[in-house]
Design an enzyme around this catalytic site. Structure first.
Site, mmCIF file in Angstrom:
data_model
loop_
_atom_site.group_PDB
_atom_site.id
_atom_site.type_symbol
_atom_site.label_atom_id
_atom_site.label_comp_id
_atom_site.label_asym_id
_atom_site.label_seq_id
_atom_site.Cartn_x
_atom_site.Cartn_y
_atom_site.Cartn_z
ATOM 1 N N GLY A 10 -31.976 70.498 -30.154
ATOM 2 C CA GLY A 10 -31.104 69.324 -30.272
ATOM 3 C C GLY A 10 -30.724 69.064 -31.717
ATOM 4 O O GLY A 10 -29.573 68.745 -32.035
ATOM 5 N N GLU A 32 -47.722 70.612 -38.736
ATOM 6 C CA GLU A 32 -47.318 69.470 -39.556
ATOM 7 C C GLU A 32 -48.547 68.710 -40.025
ATOM 8 O O GLU A 32 -49.492 68.528 -39.259
ATOM 9 C CB GLU A 32 -46.444 68.505 -38.735
ATOM 10 C CG GLU A 32 -45.015 68.976 -38.592
ATOM 11 C CD GLU A 32 -44.115 67.943 -37.918
ATOM 12 O OE1 GLU A 32 -44.602 66.855 -37.552
ATOM 13 O OE2 GLU A 32 -42.923 68.238 -37.763
ATOM 14 N N ASP A 61 -37.535 65.827 -40.536
ATOM 15 C CA ASP A 61 -38.548 65.049 -39.816
ATOM 16 C C ASP A 61 -37.951 63.683 -39.504
ATOM 17 O O ASP A 61 -37.356 63.049 -40.377
ATOM 18 C CB ASP A 61 -39.823 64.907 -40.644
ATOM 19 C CG ASP A 61 -41.023 64.648 -39.748
ATOM 20 O OD1 ASP A 61 -41.135 65.330 -38.716
ATOM 21 O OD2 ASP A 61 -41.823 63.753 -40.052
ATOM 22 N N PHE A 173 -31.454 64.006 -27.069
ATOM 23 C CA PHE A 173 -32.818 64.478 -26.801
ATOM 24 C C PHE A 173 -33.794 63.375 -27.189
ATOM 25 O O PHE A 173 -33.391 62.313 -27.699
ATOM 26 C CB PHE A 173 -33.098 65.778 -27.578
ATOM 27 C CG PHE A 173 -33.082 65.609 -29.075
ATOM 28 C CD1 PHE A 173 -34.257 65.364 -29.779
ATOM 29 C CD2 PHE A 173 -31.890 65.687 -29.791
ATOM 30 C CE1 PHE A 173 -34.238 65.197 -31.154
ATOM 31 C CE2 PHE A 173 -31.864 65.527 -31.171
ATOM 32 C CZ PHE A 173 -33.047 65.280 -31.862
ATOM 33 N N TYR A 175 -35.896 60.305 -27.827
ATOM 34 C CA TYR A 175 -35.790 58.876 -27.507
ATOM 35 C C TYR A 175 -34.345 58.412 -27.301
ATOM 36 O O TYR A 175 -34.107 57.217 -27.092
ATOM 37 C CB TYR A 175 -36.412 58.041 -28.643
ATOM 38 C CG TYR A 175 -37.905 58.221 -28.800
ATOM 39 C CD1 TYR A 175 -38.805 57.404 -28.129
ATOM 40 C CD2 TYR A 175 -38.417 59.214 -29.632
ATOM 41 C CE1 TYR A 175 -40.177 57.564 -28.276
ATOM 42 C CE2 TYR A 175 -39.791 59.387 -29.783
ATOM 43 C CZ TYR A 175 -40.666 58.556 -29.104
ATOM 44 O OH TYR A 175 -42.028 58.721 -29.244
#
Ligand code: ITT
Length: 216
Positions: A10, A32, A61, A173, A175
């Site tokens: 996405g 991460e 991020d 994608f 939320y």
């Protein structure tokens, strides 16, 4: 060649509008670090990605910040999506009347070389965490160069305010179905519409403009 290192298709779809053919996506799942700011996570990721690819890289991020929950889930958005799921996050926010939210995105660039001085703040590891935790709570965005003892990384941030609603829409994608901006959820927008106002679109636009100068 610039490499967009991510496991998220996405994100790549959204980046294409800004970076076109100048970027190759690399599906590299580095571990991460856990930190309370997106900037720290993204900067560390860019260094790891650069080490792996050996050519210029960006990593991205992002997270959802609920204002009345002190920014939760923020940098932990991925973990919370995997454990609770977005529908329960949405229900929780609505039940607690905590629907004011924002998305934040940090693009981190690394090519192993230092950066020229810029008007934006330059900081190193220790103070960075504190300053950026404060920025995480703000709508305002700050771009900066991280020039510590490590390989330097340049950061570009974007944020967008919105409201948590019942899930609507099939696009996007993560939320996106529960995040509404100006009456439309991000999942009801196509990539171009979302980019025009989104946290990622804003960060990518700034990065793309700066990157032209870097490579000119
Ligand atoms: P990479 O780290 O491999 O790039 P990821 O999906 O793990 O991919 P993030 O850590 O940046 O990406 O994402 C944190 C969480 O936020 C994760 O649950 C995503 O689904 C969500 N997210 C990120 N950007 C989003 C966006 O634009 N719209 C909706 N949800 C988003």
């Amino acid at each position: 060649m610039l490499h967009y290192v991510t496991t998220n298709e996405g994100k790549v779809r959204e980046a294409e509008e800004y970076l076109g053919d100048d970027v190759a996506s690399v599906d590299y799942d580095y571990t991460e670090i856990q930190a309370d700011s997106l900037e720290a996570v993204a900067a560390d990721g860019a260094r790891r990605a650069y080490e792996h690819v050996g050519e210029p890289v960006i990593v991205d991020d992002a997270g959802l910040y609920l204002d009345d929950f002190d920014g939760f889930p923020g940098p932990y958005s991925s973990y919370v999506e995997d454990t609770l799921g977005i529908e329960r996050v949405g229900r929780l926010a609505r039940r607690e009347d905590a629907t004011s939210a924002r998305f934040r995105c940090v693009i981190a660039y690394c090519d192993g070389e230092p950066f020229e001085a810029s008007p934006e703040p330059v900081d190193t590891g220790e103070r960075r965490g504190q300053d950026l935790a404060a920025d995480d709570r703000a709508t305002a965005t700050t771009d900066e160069t991280v020039q510590g003892r490590d390989v330097p990384v340049k950061l570009f941030t974007g944020a967008v305010p919105g409201t948590i609603v019942e899930p609507r829409g099939e696009g996007g994608f993560g939320y996106d179905p529960i995040f509404e901006h100006d009456g439309t959820t991000f999942a009801e927008m196509d990539a171009e519409q979302k980019n025009a106002i989104s946290h990622r679109g804003r960060a990518l636009a700034k990065f793309a403009e700066w990157f032209q100068g870097r490579t000119a």
